[in-house]
Scaffold this active site. Sequence first.
Site, PDB file in Angstrom:
ATOM      1  N   HIS A  61       0.836  -1.211   0.000  1.00 19.78           N
ATOM      2  CA  HIS A  61       0.000   0.000   0.000  1.00 19.78           C
ATOM      3  C   HIS A  61       0.868   1.256   0.000  1.00 19.78           C
ATOM      4  CE1 HIS A  61       0.170   1.089   4.376  1.00 19.78           C
ATOM      5  NE2 HIS A  61       0.244  -0.215   4.581  1.00 19.78           N
ATOM      6  N   GLU A 199      -5.265   1.774   2.370  1.00 17.32           N
ATOM      7  CA  GLU A 199      -5.141   0.600   3.218  1.00 17.32           C
ATOM      8  C   GLU A 199      -5.414   0.971   4.659  1.00 17.32           C
ATOM      9  OE1 GLU A 199      -3.095  -2.466   5.752  1.00 17.32           O
ATOM     10  OE2 GLU A 199      -2.842  -0.303   5.717  1.00 17.32           O
ATOM     11  N   HIS A 310       3.220   3.767  12.801  1.00 16.49           N
ATOM     12  CA  HIS A 310       2.158   4.778  12.935  1.00 16.49           C
ATOM     13  C   HIS A 310       2.590   5.960  13.791  1.00 16.49           C
ATOM     14  CE1 HIS A 310      -1.459   2.204  11.487  1.00 16.49           C
ATOM     15  NE2 HIS A 310      -0.350   1.943  10.808  1.00 16.49           N
TER      16      HIS A 310
END
Lengths: 348, 344, 341
Positions: A61, A199, A310
């Site tokens: 992705h 994604e 993240h």
Amino acid sequence: MSLRELTACAGVSGFENEVRAYLIRQCKALADEVRVDALGNVIAICHATKPHAKRVMVAAHMDEVGLIVTGVEDSGLIRFAPVGGIDPRVMVSKRVIVGERHVRGVIGAKAIHLTSAEERKTPLPVKNLYIDIGAADKEAALKLVEPGDPVIFDSRYVEFGDGLIKSRALDDRAGCGMLLSAMERRYPVELAAVFTVQEEIGTRGAKAAAYRLDPDAALVLEGTTCADIAGVKDEQKVTRLGKGPVVGVRDSSAVHDPRLRAFVLETAAKYGIAVQNREGTFGGTDCGSIQRSRGGVPVAMMAVATRFIHSPVTVIARKDYEAGCALLTHVLQDMESFLNDKEGDCNE
Amino acid sequence: MMDIKSEWMSLCAMTGPSGGEEAVSRRVAELFSAYSGDVWTDGMMNTYARIGGKGPRVVVAAHIDEIGLMVNFIDEDGYIGFCQVGGVDPRILPAQEVIVHGAEDLYGIVAVKPPHVLTPEEREHALAMEDLRIDLGLPAETVREKVRIGDYITFDAPPVSLMDSLVASKSTDDRMGIAVMLEAMERLKGRPLSAEVIMAGTVQEEVGCRGAMVAAQALQPELAVVLDVTHATTPDAPPFATVDLDKPCVAIVPVMHQGWTRVLRETARELGIEISVEVGGRTSGTDADEIQIAGSGIPCVALQVPVRYMHTTVEVISYDVIAQCGQILAAFLEKVTSCGEVLL
Amino acid sequence: MIRKVTAMNSRETLMKLCMAFGPTGAEDKVSQVIEEMVRPYVDEIRRDAMGNLIAVKRGQGKGKVMVAAHMDQIGLMVTSIDENGFLRVANVGGIAPRSVLYRQVTFENGTVGCVGLNAKAPSLDKVTLEHVFIDIGCESRAEALEKVQIGDTCIMQANFLDMGQRMSSPAMDNRSACAVLVEALKRLDTPAMDVYGVFTTQEEVGLRGAKTAAFAIQPDVGIAVDITGESSYPEAEATCSMKMGQGAAVKVRDASVFCTPAVVRWMEETAKEEGIPYQREVLTFGGTDTQAIQLTGAGIPAGCISIPGRYIHSMCETIDGRDYEAAIALLAALLKKEYQH
């Protein structure tokens, strides 16, 4: 192509233009056919070295977690919402880049002098955070920024420590990099390379791409959770940096095809590439969207362990990435036998 | 002419945590040398430049140290535990990029757990400094080889230009004071100045104004001008605790000499520069707190530049205001000898 | 000059100092004990207005070094006496109320007593000194006033526990450092610099003695000797790296000071040259005389040698003999040398 270039491109889910433009340029140089579908997935076909070959879809992705501008206060300060799962605690006191014009800004925090000891024990929720681009007021801010602009963290590419790489968005530009490197060769199978969109907000792009391609098998390339840090119990570390490419077992979206997974592991063993299992089942990937496309597709996942995933400062080990590239090449080279065996099984 | 803004931005990028200011101190001395033939550094690394004449001695002080962290222990896996140098809100630390100043400068990251493995309870809980660790990405034995207890850690957060003349950076608190001094000295170049003015870049302000205390004891000036930052308004700030970002500020607190503060405000008014006043009922939290009571007592005034997000890695400040403060400081220093006796 | 031959070894010095009376503000007795110990080894002894005991040993004209070890100890000061003869007290220095409960105390004139707790006092974690009193065995205020006056300060009953390698005493902070200085002065032959051994007063209430001593002496370099924390006992803060038995601690910082980097290097290099075990010290709390010296006048380079200890500011302050000997060796080695900036 380099990870440095790949991670320099912005691509918050739904706003992947910049990274997509880069990928299209790279794909045009490497693939036999390149197309962009209606969702913005980049699909690049690398023909097989022989006719009537099986089609293997390999997906990485292109989108990344980030923020999105929700509004501008009268003061010129900018309110935002997260795009994808980000712990608000990592947003504080960071630099950001807003919109396609790359407007610089910061997410500040009230000075420690103005906080109480009690306050400092409570994390700042997103609703109390804002982006400051230095605008005098709302009107000035709106000249450069508008609601709906995507925001990325300003986090440069750094090589540090014992062969480590830090940048923004290594989830999943590391996967994109592996896929581009695989496209430099041709295989006995057709390589349908897909750089998927969205994604991070529910593996949406892969669904459309898998339907269009109707592959015989699929591999998903990821930057995956790695919690091998101080204060995390061994059984919760999921993966470990430097221990080789990660082979998935299952995630929240899919139980990976056991035979394809076994084939990947055998290939790794055959070529002397150390791999590690992903010791955790949480988190969704494109695997689910592809696996349940049309009549079903066998799918496996290969990934690069990514520390601080993240966050603005994702970290991978260069050797994991390079071993991942090598493993992917070997898998594609040898995959025909697996696909033929599988067909045999079905005919029995 | 020196490009003071860009020199100042480079100065902000340098590292000088309290007690470890040598490099910054040397650079400040170089910058001062462009305007003064009499530049020196004392044993604590306070840096001074003398300009002007033989009139009353005025010290202008701005601190050159910055907040940071210090290696407190190294755990068995090679992660670094740390304590603060100056006031650091632990909530700014997760995922922060840092430099550990060991045997060599080592890049590191303040480690955070991935969101996927966080429990709801963990999300509700801000991490305390003692629970945080720095990851250098090195094997534990290499970390122990290169890093020692007591090594400084600084933030890897160089300046970035925002809209207009705004800049976000670590260490604008209080390197901006050096920029104000340079702006003032640029304006005073070639002009007669009867006061003996000593510009002082002081150390260890963030841990208790220790450099300024020594500087004041050694110099025994008749007046001191302290240049420091103050809090600019943000939506979450308590009312009346902050001032406008785009105006210079003068402090009205008991520590400051009321008469000289009036002179300073008049100076700004004569220049047509609008200022804010910051009002407080206690000490000032600046070098003035120690200078005022050094030796037989020294009248102090404070000229301040507002910043947003003080003591973070993204302090936002206006260079226009810094330049205006330079203008006010120059005019004030010219005025010091001509305004006669100044009473409280 | 005839040196009095003493058979006292370093451990006996420590024991004798731990047994001496000397709470903050009433350091005369311990000061006299120290004076007797060091007199044969120095050229000059004086006291200043703050009660600091200053012992000077002339060197070879290479400047002045001041070594400060505070001789005061924490205690309790009588603030009032009730009609039944019970004494109410305030703390002198940092005392946790729970660490004084049911202890025996001694006043300078020999009066002894016990620390009691009001019968209706709250649970232990909520007890403050307001709930505490001293019972000196009297039945009335008049009777008590024959023994004790308002403003008198008592100490936890002096005691010295020799556990072999390790030693414990309520006065280990900071008599162990005083003993280090005494022993180092005893080992001085011909120091490079004039050595000003200063046994300071009132450290526990804000480094007060060292401040005036440093101002008067204006040394070229200052060394404080003090006790510090350590973390090798159960559930000790992992955030402290010092360990008992690992050698003298060379302070980098505490809450009051960042030691002058050149002095830290001087100490570390000397320890390495002499093969003296040492560890670097970062203490996130506490203050030492180092600060008072460093911030004197135009600023004085200053550092600190610490002895790692457990249960500081309790009845059982405990140190390790190896760290104590290492601190003596390091200080003695430093005093032989010249400090160069």
